[in-house]
Each structure stands twice: as structure tokens, then as C-alpha cells.
Design an enzyme around this catalytic site. Sequence first.
Site, PDB file in Angstrom:
ATOM      1  N   GLY A   1     -32.516  60.796  90.320  1.00 16.42           N
ATOM      2  CA  GLY A   1     -31.758  61.195  89.129  1.00 16.42           C
ATOM      3  C   GLY A   1     -30.924  62.439  89.402  1.00 16.42           C
ATOM      4  N   GLN A   2     -30.095  62.805  88.417  1.00 13.50           N
ATOM      5  CA  GLN A   2     -29.184  63.931  88.665  1.00 13.50           C
ATOM      6  C   GLN A   2     -29.924  65.253  88.853  1.00 13.50           C
ATOM      7  OE1 GLN A   2     -26.372  64.683  85.514  1.00 13.50           O
ATOM      8  NE2 GLN A   2     -27.815  64.218  83.872  1.00 13.50           N
ATOM      9  N   LEU A   3     -30.948  65.494  88.053  1.00  9.81           N
ATOM     10  CA  LEU A   3     -31.699  66.742  88.218  1.00  9.81           C
ATOM     11  C   LEU A   3     -32.587  66.673  89.464  1.00  9.81           C
ATOM     12  CD1 LEU A   3     -32.541  69.541  87.268  1.00  9.81           C
ATOM     13  CD2 LEU A   3     -34.246  68.463  85.789  1.00  9.81           C
TER      14      LEU A   3
ATOM     15  N   LYS B   1     -40.454  63.019  74.208  1.00  7.22           N
ATOM     16  CA  LYS B   1     -40.381  64.231  75.034  1.00  7.22           C
ATOM     17  C   LYS B   1     -41.304  65.319  74.470  1.00  7.22           C
ATOM     18  CE  LYS B   1     -38.206  64.769  78.213  1.00  7.22           C
ATOM     19  NZ  LYS B   1     -38.486  64.448  79.642  1.00  7.22           N
TER      20      LYS B   1
ATOM     21  N   ASP C   1     -43.392  54.710  90.440  1.00 12.79           N
ATOM     22  CA  ASP C   1     -43.134  54.460  89.019  1.00 12.79           C
ATOM     23  C   ASP C   1     -44.206  55.253  88.279  1.00 12.79           C
ATOM     24  OD1 ASP C   1     -43.190  53.547  86.411  1.00 12.79           O
ATOM     25  OD2 ASP C   1     -42.644  51.505  86.957  1.00 12.79           O
TER      26      ASP C   1
ATOM     27  N   THR D   1     -36.338  68.884  76.373  1.00 12.98           N
ATOM     28  CA  THR D   1     -34.979  68.748  75.862  1.00 12.98           C
ATOM     29  C   THR D   1     -34.756  69.454  74.524  1.00 12.98           C
ATOM     30  OG1 THR D   1     -33.494  67.062  74.931  1.00 12.98           O
ATOM     31  CG2 THR D   1     -35.800  66.519  74.957  1.00 12.98           C
TER      32      THR D   1
ATOM     33  N   TRP E   1     -28.046  68.880  77.576  1.00  9.95           N
ATOM     34  CA  TRP E   1     -26.737  68.313  77.948  1.00  9.95           C
ATOM     35  C   TRP E   1     -26.486  68.426  79.461  1.00  9.95           C
ATOM     36  CZ3 TRP E   1     -22.383  69.638  73.879  1.00  9.95           C
ATOM     37  CH2 TRP E   1     -22.852  69.376  72.584  1.00  9.95           C
TER      38      TRP E   1
ATOM     39  N   TYR F   1     -36.591  59.105  71.377  1.00  3.67           N
ATOM     40  CA  TYR F   1     -36.574  59.835  72.661  1.00  3.67           C
ATOM     41  C   TYR F   1     -37.131  61.254  72.474  1.00  3.67           C
ATOM     42  CZ  TYR F   1     -34.537  62.629  76.462  1.00  3.67           C
ATOM     43  OH  TYR F   1     -34.339  63.506  77.504  1.00  3.67           O
TER      44      TYR F   1
HETATM   45  N1  LIG Z   1     -29.679  64.307  80.764  1.00  3.71           N
HETATM   46  C1  LIG Z   1     -29.773  65.263  79.852  1.00  3.71           C
HETATM   47  O1  LIG Z   1     -28.797  65.587  79.155  1.00  3.71           O
HETATM   48  C2  LIG Z   1     -31.060  66.000  79.647  1.00  3.71           C
HETATM   49  C3  LIG Z   1     -31.107  67.047  78.720  1.00  3.71           C
HETATM   50  C4  LIG Z   1     -32.300  67.759  78.571  1.00  3.71           C
HETATM   51  C5  LIG Z   1     -33.418  67.409  79.297  1.00  3.71           C
HETATM   52  N2  LIG Z   1     -33.351  66.357  80.154  1.00  3.71           N
HETATM   53  C6  LIG Z   1     -34.569  66.019  80.907  1.00  3.71           C
HETATM   54  O2  LIG Z   1     -34.364  66.395  82.261  1.00  3.71           O
HETATM   55  C7  LIG Z   1     -35.095  65.504  83.125  1.00  3.71           C
HETATM   56  C8  LIG Z   1     -34.145  64.929  84.164  1.00  3.71           C
HETATM   57  O3  LIG Z   1     -33.122  64.185  83.503  1.00  3.71           O
HETATM   58  P1  LIG Z   1     -31.831  63.651  84.268  1.00  3.71           P
HETATM   59  O4  LIG Z   1     -30.664  64.019  83.447  1.00  3.71           O
HETATM   60  O5  LIG Z   1     -31.887  64.014  85.719  1.00  3.71           O
HETATM   61  O6  LIG Z   1     -32.063  62.086  84.097  1.00  3.71           O
HETATM   62  P2  LIG Z   1     -31.628  60.882  85.027  1.00  3.71           P
HETATM   63  O7  LIG Z   1     -30.420  61.238  85.834  1.00  3.71           O
HETATM   64  O8  LIG Z   1     -31.599  59.682  84.140  1.00  3.71           O
HETATM   65  O9  LIG Z   1     -32.844  60.787  86.034  1.00  3.71           O
HETATM   66  C9  LIG Z   1     -34.098  60.324  85.644  1.00  3.71           C
HETATM   67  C10 LIG Z   1     -34.684  59.605  86.837  1.00  3.71           C
HETATM   68  O10 LIG Z   1     -35.969  59.133  86.465  1.00  3.71           O
HETATM   69  C11 LIG Z   1     -36.106  57.826  86.995  1.00  3.71           C
HETATM   70  N3  LIG Z   1     -37.091  57.053  86.258  1.00  3.71           N
HETATM   71  C12 LIG Z   1     -36.964  56.383  85.085  1.00  3.71           C
HETATM   72  N4  LIG Z   1     -38.120  55.772  84.770  1.00  3.71           N
HETATM   73  C13 LIG Z   1     -38.985  56.078  85.776  1.00  3.71           C
HETATM   74  C14 LIG Z   1     -40.338  55.741  86.042  1.00  3.71           C
HETATM   75  N5  LIG Z   1     -41.039  54.949  85.213  1.00  3.71           N
HETATM   76  N6  LIG Z   1     -40.906  56.214  87.160  1.00  3.71           N
HETATM   77  C15 LIG Z   1     -40.211  56.992  88.022  1.00  3.71           C
HETATM   78  N7  LIG Z   1     -38.940  57.323  87.844  1.00  3.71           N
HETATM   79  C16 LIG Z   1     -38.336  56.882  86.718  1.00  3.71           C
HETATM   80  C17 LIG Z   1     -34.738  57.205  86.879  1.00  3.71           C
HETATM   81  O11 LIG Z   1     -34.633  56.120  87.758  1.00  3.71           O
HETATM   82  P3  LIG Z   1     -33.787  54.803  87.334  1.00  3.71           P
HETATM   83  O12 LIG Z   1     -32.370  55.260  87.275  1.00  3.71           O
HETATM   84  O13 LIG Z   1     -34.104  53.841  88.431  1.00  3.71           O
HETATM   85  O14 LIG Z   1     -34.335  54.376  86.007  1.00  3.71           O
HETATM   86  C18 LIG Z   1     -33.856  58.391  87.283  1.00  3.71           C
HETATM   87  O15 LIG Z   1     -33.661  58.438  88.677  1.00  3.71           O
HETATM   88  C19 LIG Z   1     -35.740  64.481  82.189  1.00  3.71           C
HETATM   89  O16 LIG Z   1     -37.033  64.914  81.881  1.00  3.71           O
HETATM   90  C20 LIG Z   1     -34.890  64.546  80.938  1.00  3.71           C
HETATM   91  O17 LIG Z   1     -35.614  64.137  79.783  1.00  3.71           O
HETATM   92  C21 LIG Z   1     -32.197  65.661  80.360  1.00  3.71           C
END
Ligand SMILES: NC(=O)c1ccc[n+]([C@@H]2O[C@H](COP(=O)([O-])OP(=O)(O)OC[C@H]3O[C@@H](n4cnc5c(N)ncnc54)[C@H](OP(=O)(O)O)[C@@H]3O)[C@@H](O)[C@H]2O)c1
Length: 282
Positions: free
Chosen positions: A23-25, A135, A48, A107, A153, A131
Site C-alpha cells: 500500500g501507499q503508506l 477503524k 492476509d 483515521t 487524507w 469504515y
Molecule cells: N488513505 C487515507 O486517506 C488514510 C487516511 C487516514 C488513515 N489511513 C490509514 O492508513 C493505513 C494505510 O492506508 P493506505 O492509504 O496506505 O492504504 P492502501 O494504499 O489502500 O494500502 C492498504 C494495503 O493493505 C492491504 N490489505 C487490504 N486487506 C488486507 C488484508 N486482509 N491483509 C493484508 N493486507 C491487506 C492492501 O492490499 P490490496 O491492495 O491487495 O487490497 C493495501 O496494499 C490504513 O490503516 C488506513 O486506514 C488512510
Amino acid sequence: MEHEHPDLVRAGRRRVLITGAGGQLGRALAQEFAADSQVVALGHEEWDVAHPPSERLLQGGFDVVLHAAAWTDVNGAEADPQGATAVNVGGTANVAALGAPLVAFSTDYVFDGCKREPYVESDGPNPLSAYGRTKLHAEAAAGPDAWIVRSSWLFGPTGKNFVRTMLRLGAERDEVAVVDDQRGCPTYVGHLASAVRELVDADLAHGVWHVAADGDCTWADFAEAIFHEAGLACRVRRITSEELGRPARRPAYAVLRSERPGAPSLPHWRDGLRACLAEIAR
Ligand SMILES: NC(=O)c1ccc[n+]([C@@H]2O[C@H](COP(=O)([O-])OP(=O)(O)OC[C@H]3O[C@@H](n4cnc5c(N)ncnc54)[C@H](OP(=O)(O)O)[C@@H]3O)[C@@H](O)[C@H]2O)c1
């Protein structure tokens, strides 16, 4: 729980496990910690997190676990709250079962957005969406000894995010409609990753930390800044969330700030945007 981080950092042998490493983070964290740590970066296929950890992971001897895996499809969670719960709440419990010092990410969507000044750690959550509820429960599942890093964001050079979507649309169209009634702190994953490192390296107290970019804006402001910085001649038509009509409700106001002493401070979101665009252009 024992924390040996400073010595381990010096010796360059801290073992760091990252979940959701594709994922991006997750990618930004792997890049940030690789300099002085032995990073084990597991993508969705490798673990998983909805399933318990393997014996090998349980014996992994990790000094810190950065749990970046999550169900992040905010609208999709409305249609399948159980699926989102299994990943976000069950997944966090499974990661916590490793028994290592844990950083869990949360979040701004745990708040209802009724406040008109920044949300601090002691403000009461009241999520508006499925969601957000998963969280919030995930924060509890991480346990009292975890660092809960709430950010907002997120955007980065890879994956699905607002910056990448706007760059694509801005190149294809003369105008895009973007919501102007939600305010938050767009946070660059590279800046968040270095703040997480600061938190872990300094071994700051556990519990909830608000860690988001300096400054705030609406999605429409952010889109205009993206077009401006990228040199795209696309106009932004400002619309309401109601006009957009997404299944999940989002907080109208979700600016996060920390009230805790020693909290890491991040650069302004516009600096994050420039850093992200520079990374994309590389
Ligand atoms: N994006 C935002 O704006 C935002 C804001 C605040 C907080 N956050 C939090 O920051 C964290 C990182 O978010 P992000 O933006 O990096 O999200 P992201 O880019 O969607 O990355 C999440 C990763 O988790 C993987 N994933 C999903 N289901 C899974 C599972 N069952 N087992 C293992 N891996 C799994 C996804 O893989 P697949 O692509 O294969 O499903 C993806 O690689 C999360 O906790 C999110 O809730 C995000």
C-alpha cells in the site's frame, strides 16, 4: 513490554515488520525504515491479516510492527461492513497477537466533523461511516500498549489516492467537479513515515497520536493546488458532498492536531504535495 529501540537503532539491527507493505503508506514506511533496520515487508499475498499469524511470524522476534494493512475502501465498507470489520478489527487483533511493540494507523474518519476547530486526541470519536467504525474498533483491538497514529487524507506517488486521480483527470478534462464542504489535512505518506520513525525512535508514550500535515484545506482547494503545481490547465467546479452522492458519509471538518507534548510535527500539505509530485516525476 521492553523497548530496546535506541540501542538497536545504533547497532543497525532493529527488526521491523510491515503489514500491507504494497500500500501507499506501507511502501513509504519500508523506504523510511530500511536505512537502519532490517525490514520484513509483507504484502497482502504474504500475510492476509484477517488470518492469525503463522508460527514463523510469531517467532519472528520483531522489535516493532508497523501495521499499515487495512480495508481502505470507505464506500465499499458500507456495502460489506463485515468484510471491512474482519480486515480492520480482526486483522489488527491478529497483528497485536504477535506481542511486539505495535504502531497501528487510524483515521480522521473516527470523528463526526461537527467541531469547528482542530480535533485533538482527547476529543470523543463518533464515526459517521462503517469504515470509521471499523477503524475505531481497530484502535481498541491494537491494545493499550500500541501507538495509535491517526492521520488523514493520505497521498503518495503510488496506489489509489486523490493526487494520482486528479493528475489523471486533469490531463483528460477541462473541468472536474470536486467537493468543497469537507475540510482536512492532506498528508504525504513520506512525511508521515518519517514522523512515525520519530515516534518509535524516541520511544514516545503509547496511546493515540494525531499526526497530520500542517495547514488545512477542502478537497476542491487541494485539487486546485494539484493542478497549479503540476501545470495542468484544468478548472475545479466546487460541489457539495450531497451533489457527489457517495454511499459513505464523511466528516465535514476533520482537521487533526496533537495536544500531546513532543508530538512530531509535519510539513505543510503543500510541501507534501510538491514532494510527492517530485517523486512521481523521478
Ligand atoms: N488513505 C487515507 O486517506 C488514510 C487516511 C487516514 C488513515 N489511513 C490509514 O492508513 C493505513 C494505510 O492506508 P493506505 O492509504 O496506505 O492504504 P492502501 O494504499 O489502500 O494500502 C492498504 C494495503 O493493505 C492491504 N490489505 C487490504 N486487506 C488486507 C488484508 N486482509 N491483509 C493484508 N493486507 C491487506 C492492501 O492490499 P490490496 O491492495 O491487495 O487490497 C493495501 O496494499 C490504513 O490503516 C488506513 O486506514 C488512510
